[in-house]
Design a protein around this motif. Structure first.
Motif, PDB file in Angstrom:
ATOM      1  N   LEU A   9       0.771  -1.565  -0.088  1.00  0.00           N
ATOM      2  CA  LEU A   9       0.255   0.349   0.084  1.00  0.00           C
ATOM      3  C   LEU A   9       1.109   1.206  -0.182  1.00  0.00           C
ATOM      4  N   ALA A  16       0.958   3.970  -2.846  1.00  0.00           N
ATOM      5  CA  ALA A  16       0.551   5.732  -2.859  1.00  0.00           C
ATOM      6  C   ALA A  16       1.836   6.479  -3.159  1.00  0.00           C
ATOM      7  N   VAL A  52       2.295   6.148  -7.607  1.00  0.00           N
ATOM      8  CA  VAL A  52       1.499   7.197  -7.789  1.00  0.00           C
ATOM      9  C   VAL A  52       1.667   8.501  -7.399  1.00  0.00           C
ATOM     10  N   VAL A  90       2.873  11.462 -11.147  1.00  0.00           N
ATOM     11  CA  VAL A  90       2.278  12.239 -11.143  1.00  0.00           C
ATOM     12  C   VAL A  90       3.606  13.186 -11.925  1.00  0.00           C
ATOM     13  N   ASP A 141       5.470  10.201   5.939  1.00  0.00           N
ATOM     14  CA  ASP A 141       4.610  11.012   5.648  1.00  0.00           C
ATOM     15  C   ASP A 141       5.490  12.536   4.988  1.00  0.00           C
ATOM     16  N   MET A 196       5.349  11.992   1.060  1.00  0.00           N
ATOM     17  CA  MET A 196       3.509  12.071   0.701  1.00  0.00           C
ATOM     18  C   MET A 196       3.716  13.558   0.289  1.00  0.00           C
ATOM     19  N   TRP A 246       3.201  15.738  -2.479  1.00  0.00           N
ATOM     20  CA  TRP A 246       2.293  16.353  -3.115  1.00  0.00           C
ATOM     21  C   TRP A 246       2.069  17.777  -2.811  1.00  0.00           C
ATOM     22  N   HIS A 247       2.859  18.342  -2.005  1.00  0.00           N
ATOM     23  CA  HIS A 247       2.763  19.936  -1.501  1.00  0.00           C
ATOM     24  C   HIS A 247       4.419  20.634  -1.745  1.00  0.00           C
ATOM     25  N   PHE A 301      -7.507  -0.617   6.519  1.00  0.00           N
ATOM     26  CA  PHE A 301      -6.481  -0.681   6.189  1.00  0.00           C
ATOM     27  C   PHE A 301      -6.703   1.306   6.275  1.00  0.00           C
ATOM     28  N   PHE A 354      -4.986   5.612   1.775  1.00  0.00           N
ATOM     29  CA  PHE A 354      -4.378   5.135   1.180  1.00  0.00           C
ATOM     30  C   PHE A 354      -5.572   5.507  -0.820  1.00  0.00           C
ATOM     31  N   ILE A 368      -4.776   8.544  -1.790  1.00  0.00           N
ATOM     32  CA  ILE A 368      -4.267   9.305  -3.023  1.00  0.00           C
ATOM     33  C   ILE A 368      -4.494   8.147  -4.444  1.00  0.00           C
ATOM     34  N   LEU A 398      -7.083  10.818  -6.408  1.00  0.00           N
ATOM     35  CA  LEU A 398      -6.553  12.369  -6.711  1.00  0.00           C
ATOM     36  C   LEU A 398      -5.510  11.397  -7.916  1.00  0.00           C
ATOM     37  N   PHE A 399      -4.805  10.419  -7.764  1.00  0.00           N
ATOM     38  CA  PHE A 399      -3.850  10.253  -8.669  1.00  0.00           C
ATOM     39  C   PHE A 399      -4.337  10.022 -10.117  1.00  0.00           C
ATOM     40  N   PHE A 450      -4.829  13.422 -11.571  1.00  0.00           N
ATOM     41  CA  PHE A 450      -4.183  14.114 -11.540  1.00  0.00           C
ATOM     42  C   PHE A 450      -3.433  13.716 -13.050  1.00  0.00           C
ATOM     43  N   ASP A 451      -3.680  12.237 -12.955  1.00  0.00           N
ATOM     44  CA  ASP A 451      -2.605  10.915 -13.638  1.00  0.00           C
ATOM     45  C   ASP A 451      -3.544  11.807 -15.543  1.00  0.00           C
ATOM     46  N   TYR A 500      -6.354  22.261  -7.452  1.00  0.00           N
ATOM     47  CA  TYR A 500      -5.831  21.652  -6.584  1.00  0.00           C
ATOM     48  C   TYR A 500      -5.529  22.476  -5.215  1.00  0.00           C
ATOM     49  N   TYR A 518      -5.916  21.602  -1.372  1.00  0.00           N
ATOM     50  CA  TYR A 518      -4.902  21.463  -0.369  1.00  0.00           C
ATOM     51  C   TYR A 518      -5.628  22.011   1.074  1.00  0.00           C
ATOM     52  N   LEU A 526      -4.725  16.620   1.418  1.00  0.00           N
ATOM     53  CA  LEU A 526      -3.200  16.230   0.594  1.00  0.00           C
ATOM     54  C   LEU A 526      -2.108  16.242   2.349  1.00  0.00           C
ATOM     55  N   GLU A 527      -2.957  16.431   3.281  1.00  0.00           N
ATOM     56  CA  GLU A 527      -1.911  16.315   4.283  1.00  0.00           C
ATOM     57  C   GLU A 527      -1.987  14.512   4.546  1.00  0.00           C
ATOM     58  N   TRP A 528      -1.065  14.197   5.220  1.00  0.00           N
ATOM     59  CA  TRP A 528      -1.522  12.522   5.897  1.00  0.00           C
ATOM     60  C   TRP A 528      -1.986  12.310   6.959  1.00  0.00           C
ATOM     61  N   VAL A 529      -1.107  13.392   8.176  1.00  0.00           N
ATOM     62  CA  VAL A 529      -1.426  12.806   9.279  1.00  0.00           C
ATOM     63  C   VAL A 529      -2.322  14.220   9.673  1.00  0.00           C
TER      64      VAL A 529
END
Lengths: 422, 119
Positions: free
Chosen positions: A148, A152, A155, A159, A364, A367, A371-372, B57, B61, B64, B67-68, B71-72, B107, B111, B116-119
């Motif tokens: 996973l 992530a 992908v 881009v 983190d 990512m 992305w940022h 899980f 994921f 993401i 979003l992929f 954008f792709d 985008y 934002y 787009l924040e992971w945590v």
């Protein structure tokens, strides 16, 4: 005899021969890339690395391959056997097949189609499928998490990678891989100098795409054991391994073709630098000399006989190659492939060097960087590149100057993005 | 032109046959795998594995992945545009600015939303 020649002259047979040559050469390069990585990492860490199997451990990849062939085959219980079997095959297929479109020299490529680059990206992206299927099929926690994460990461950077490629296409005006190299010959400059930011993005994304340090999160040993291939052992594992290193060679080849002039020698249009065409002779001559020097300094005991003999044979081979390359037609024929491979190996060396020097990112952070920073920067770079090109076409500005200004503007945006990030 | 694609297929077939043939060859050489002890249990650092791995899980994921796709697909649309850019000229630039403008607005929204924040 005529019949044999007739058979060999058919386009499909010719193509098959080229496919086999590329496939075999690629397998050898990948095997010795693993050896080179172990040696270079060892020297970075002041160790010797493999030294026992053959002189300076040169036969180590073959020994490793044989060992992996003889390993017993373990499929964990609860695994989806068909998918477990299919996953490494898909990864190998994805990272090897894309090489059919890479131009190794002006007249040596398996095939050249007008959607070349798109095809390369399409095929090489299939590798993600193998990774996620492998992780899922294992029915184990670490592989699933590793798969996973890996997906992530892949992908996300895919881009940025695609946007970086688009700015190279803007300059070249074609998708054909050989056409892109020829456009660089025509414009007299490698695209890395016209689009430095895109080159940087492509380079970083390439490292992330191949799961290398500092982005080797999917295989973070301290967190995930071995990532998606934790449950794979023996030859199945080595298939993943092969595919991963072939993918490294592939992204290097793409970067070299698009940004570093592919099979062109440095400064292809500068006449007085023509002596650079003797570089293959120098390289092989130096390799031969080194082998002979080592041969005379090697321990002479009986147990070293075969190693000394092999070193001597290698030195003789390299010297013979250097002499053969002095023959003008051979020298001309070797140019494209030599420069292409030299640039690719430079890239691969950088990959290994980074592994020896950079600490790993946290997930983190990875990512966030993707992305940022990378994706907005890549989009802005495409826009500014487009603006720069239109300025040179519509207002008659100097092309290099307008592209330089575009890169400068992109760098300002990069500074702003980086400032905001912290 | 279609005959130019045949070598790719050849390469693909050979690249696919390579694992098949080597795995079959290895099956002739290697010892049989005996199912003793914990040998075929999934690896969890030496302790007996707990439960099924195919559980839940992080939803991150999925985000993401979605979003992929957005954008792709966008980048794929840009490929033909980039090839024909010289012919399109200023018109192409304006069209692309509109196209990418929509993407950038999206985008920025993502934002601000914190997607787009992971945590």
């Amino acid at each position: 005899m005529t019949t044999l020649l007739e058979i060999l002259d058919q386009p499909l047979v010719l193509a098959l021969i080229r496919v086999l040559i590329v496939f075999t050469a690629l397998s050898l390069i990948v095997a010795y890339l693993v050896y080179a990585e172990r040696k270079i990492l060892a020297h970075i860490q002041v160790r010797l690395g493999p030294m026992r199997v053959g002189p300076h451990g040169l036969l180590q990849p073959i020994a490793d391959g044989l060992k992996l062939l003889l390993k017993e085959d373990i499929i964990p219980e609860g695994a989806d056997r068909a998918v477990f079997w299919l996953a490494p095959a898909i990864t190998v297929l994805a990272s090897f097949t894309a090489f059919s479109l890479i131009p190794f020299a002006d007249n040596f490529y398996v095939t050249d189609v007008n959607v070349g680059l798109l095809f390369v990206i399409a095929i090489s992206s299939l590798g993600v499928l193998g990774i996620i299927l492998g992780g899922w099929a294992s029915n184990s926690h670490y592989p699933l998490l590793g798969a996973l994460r890996s997906t992530a990461q892949l992908v996300s950077y895919e881009v940025a990678l695609s946007f970086a490629l688009i700015s190279a296409i803007l300059l070249a005006g074609t998708l054909s891989m050989n056409g892109i190299v020829k456009a660089q010959l025509q414009q007299g400059v490698w695209f890395a100098f016209m689009q430095p930011v895109a080159f940087f993005i492509l380079f970083v994304a390439a490292i992330a795409e191949t799961n290398r340090n500092p982005f080797d999160l999917p295989e973070a040993e301290s967190e995930l054991v071995a990532g998606f291939h934790t449950e794979y052992s023996g030859f199945r594992f080595s298939l993943f391994f092969l595919a991963e290193y072939a993918a490294m060679v592939l992204v290097s080849s793409i970067a070299v073709t698009l940004f570093l002039g592919g099979w062109l020698r440095p400064f292809p249009n500068v006449e007085w630098l023509g002596f650079l065409r003797f570089a293959p002779v120098v390289v092989f001559g130096a390799a031969g000399t080194w082998c002979f020097l080592r041969f005379f300094r090697f321990p002479t005991g009986r147990e070293w006989f075969w190693q000394r003999l092999m070193l001597f044979a290698l030195g003789a081979g390299a010297a013979a190659a250097a002499l053969g390359l002095l023959y003008p037609p051979v020298l001309v024929a070797s140019q494209g492939a030599f420069w292409f491979l030299a640039k690719v190996f430079l890239f691969l060396y950088a990959f290994i060097w980074f592994r020896g020097t950079f600490p790993r990112y946290r997930f983190d952070q990875l990512m966030r960087l993707g992305w940022h920073f990378m994706i907005p920067l890549a989009i802005v770079n495409v826009i500014f590149c487009g603006v720069g090109l239109v300025l040179s076409w519509e207002l008659g500005w100097n092309r290099s100057l307008s592209l330089l200004l575009a890169s400068g503007a992109t760098l300002l945006v990069a500074a702003w993005l980086a400032r905001e990030r912290s | 032109m279609p005959e130019n694609y045949v070598p790719i297929l050849m390469f693909g077939v050979i690249a696919f046959l390579f694992p098949v043939v080597t795995l079959w060859f290895a099956s002739l050489l290697r010892p049989d795998s005996r199912d003793v002890g914990f040998r075929r249990k999934p690896y969890e650092c030496g302790v007996p594995p707990e439960g099924d791995a195919r559980g839940r899980f992080g939803v991150r994921f999925y985000i993401i992945a979605i979003l992929f796709v957005i954008f792709d697909v966008e980048t794929i649309f840009l490929f033909p545009w980039a090839v024909q850019y010289k012919a399109l000229g200023l018109f192409g630039l304006v069209e692309m600015l509109v196209f990418l403008g929509i993407l950038i607005v999206g985008y920025i929204w993502l934002y601000k939303k914190g997607a787009l924040e992971w945590v």
